[in-house]
Enzyme design. Structure first.
Site, PDB file in Angstrom:
ATOM      1  N   LYS A  54      11.451 -10.650  23.289  1.00 46.15           N
ATOM      2  CA  LYS A  54      10.207  -9.734  23.394  1.00 46.15           C
ATOM      3  C   LYS A  54      10.051  -9.515  25.022  1.00 46.15           C
ATOM      4  O   LYS A  54       9.798  -8.425  25.246  1.00 46.15           O
ATOM      5  CB  LYS A  54       8.822 -10.419  22.339  1.00 46.15           C
ATOM      6  CG  LYS A  54       9.122 -10.344  21.097  1.00 46.15           C
ATOM      7  CD  LYS A  54       7.888 -10.942  20.442  1.00 46.15           C
ATOM      8  CE  LYS A  54       8.151 -11.184  18.764  1.00 46.15           C
ATOM      9  NZ  LYS A  54       7.294 -11.743  18.089  1.00 46.15           N
ATOM     10  N   GLN A  98       2.188 -15.786  19.282  1.00 47.64           N
ATOM     11  CA  GLN A  98       3.281 -15.736  18.489  1.00 47.64           C
ATOM     12  C   GLN A  98       2.893 -16.904  17.495  1.00 47.64           C
ATOM     13  O   GLN A  98       2.346 -18.064  17.806  1.00 47.64           O
ATOM     14  CB  GLN A  98       4.574 -16.299  19.607  1.00 47.64           C
ATOM     15  CG  GLN A  98       5.887 -16.647  18.564  1.00 47.64           C
ATOM     16  CD  GLN A  98       6.623 -15.141  18.053  1.00 47.64           C
ATOM     17  OE1 GLN A  98       6.181 -14.125  18.822  1.00 47.64           O
ATOM     18  NE2 GLN A  98       7.155 -15.311  17.023  1.00 47.64           N
ATOM     19  N   ASP A 121       0.588  -6.743  17.319  1.00 49.17           N
ATOM     20  CA  ASP A 121       1.247  -6.911  15.878  1.00 49.17           C
ATOM     21  C   ASP A 121       0.617  -6.505  14.904  1.00 49.17           C
ATOM     22  O   ASP A 121       1.176  -6.566  13.697  1.00 49.17           O
ATOM     23  CB  ASP A 121       0.724  -8.635  15.791  1.00 49.17           C
ATOM     24  CG  ASP A 121       2.228  -9.434  16.144  1.00 49.17           C
ATOM     25  OD1 ASP A 121       3.230  -8.999  16.160  1.00 49.17           O
ATOM     26  OD2 ASP A 121       1.936 -10.720  16.668  1.00 49.17           O
TER      27      ASP A 121
HETATM   28  N1  GUN Z   1       6.297 -14.956  13.903  1.00 46.11           N
HETATM   29  C1  GUN Z   1       7.513 -14.444  13.201  1.00 46.11           C
HETATM   30  N2  GUN Z   1       7.306 -13.384  13.384  1.00 46.11           N
HETATM   31  C2  GUN Z   1       6.218 -12.881  14.013  1.00 46.11           C
HETATM   32  C3  GUN Z   1       5.771 -11.653  14.555  1.00 46.11           C
HETATM   33  O1  GUN Z   1       6.167 -10.485  14.203  1.00 46.11           O
HETATM   34  N3  GUN Z   1       4.596 -11.640  15.290  1.00 46.11           N
HETATM   35  C4  GUN Z   1       3.996 -13.029  15.511  1.00 46.11           C
HETATM   36  N4  GUN Z   1       3.082 -12.840  16.375  1.00 46.11           N
HETATM   37  N5  GUN Z   1       4.558 -14.032  15.272  1.00 46.11           N
HETATM   38  C5  GUN Z   1       5.618 -14.086  14.456  1.00 46.11           C
END
Ligand code: GUN
Length: 309
Positions: A54, A98, A121
């Site tokens: 990311k 995350q 998100d």
């Molecule tokens: N953990 C696994 N997928 C995601 C996601 O799309 N966003 C976040 N914040 N954590 C994750």
């Protein structure tokens, strides 16, 4: 029938190019670059890979990014203070915490603290509610990516039977809402669904988001369906790999298990999907790439909405 593979790489690259152009335009016209901050707590190995991807992608597209990495033993109060600090910073457009967080931290409490305007998100209840009511909202990246793939592949959604397997707040529920907004007739299935194969095999569009390697098999897939595989699972057992992969792929998969200890597999049995579906998104190289691309798009959207540009 051999399914047409829908490449996440092609679609995610197209979206990344569009976002990079928009970021450059914002910088030229408005004099700033959108800013994304990713918060990670602890040492979950998959999270480290995802966050790395990311942050790197943001930088490649001209988005300013920060990675705040806290030790696993950081207290809930400290994480809450960090999120409050990011909410207060006027230069921060997107905040992503995350998941999973360590067990001593209440995930819901932290997610609900994020300013909904910065919630890239789309997990905050305000954004979930706005999505459900069909208003403008920051939308969870994975389901938004699925819609992009379907549309960019020329697959008609309106009037079709769409079946979503899985009811998580992150994928299943928002996926169902987005398909509904595209005028599909939507069914959500889960572990208590009676006759799962019967329901799934009636789908024109089948989205699998369960978290079980190769769970969706030939009996769940209608002839000519579009099958979208959202799962990302590690398979370590060569015998399981033999169940899932045909002669074209098996040797490569077995070599990967030998080398890394596991191979990445979706929720759909790929051999069965290739034999019965008309379209299929592979794992890896499918929807996972879209998730990151859509996060970048959400960061630009968040910047535009909050700064009213
Ligand atoms: N953990 C696994 N997928 C995601 C996601 O799309 N966003 C976040 N914040 N954590 C994750």
């Amino acid at each position: 029938m051999t399914a047409q593979l829908l490449s996440g790489k092609v679609f995610s690259e197209a979206i990344r190019t569009e976002v990079a152009a928009e970021v450059a335009d914002i910088r030229e016209v408005h004099g700033f670059s959108p800013c994304l901050v990713v918060v990670r707590v602890g040492e979950d190995p998959a999270s480290a890979v995802y966050v790395g991807s990311k942050v790197r992608t943001a930088e490649e597209l001209g988005i300013v990014s920060e990675h705040l990495h806290f030790p696993a033993e950081t207290s809930e109060d400290e994480i809450i203070a960090a999120v409050r600090g990011l909410n207060a910073r006027s230069d921060v457009d997107g905040i992503l915490v995350q998941l999973p967080l360590p067990k001593h931290i209440d995930e819901q409490k932290v997610l609900e603290l994020i300013d909904p305007e910065k919630d890239v998100d789309g997990f905050h209840p305000v954004n979930a509610g706005r999505l459900m009511q069909g208003h403008e909202a920051l939308t969870p990246c994975t389901p938004a990516g699925v819609i992009e793939v379907l549309k960019r592949s020329g697959i008609t959604i309106a009037g079709k039977n769409a079946v979503v397997v899985g009811r998580s707040n992150i994928v299943g529920k928002p996926m169902a809402m987005l398909l509904l907004h595209e005028n599909a007739t939507v069914t959500i299935c889960h572990s208590r669904t009676a006759d799962l194969p019967g329901v799934c095999s009636g789908a024109d569009i089948l989205v699998a988001a369960i978290g079980r390697a190769g769970f969706i098999t030939a009996e769940h897939i209608g002839q000519g369906a579009a099958v979208v595989d959202v799962g990302i699972n590690n398979v370590e057992d060569p015998a399981k790999a033999r169940e899932l992969f045909g002669p074209d792929d098996l040797d490569k998969r077995l070599a990967t298990i030998e080398k890394r200890g596991f191979t990445l597999v979706g929720d759909v049995n790929p051999r069965d999907a290739m034999a019965k579906a008309a379209y299929f998104t592979p794992v890896p190289g499918g929807i996972g790439l879209l998730t990151v691309a859509m996060l970048m798009k959400n960061t630009v959207t968040a910047a535009r909405m909050r700064r009213k540009i």
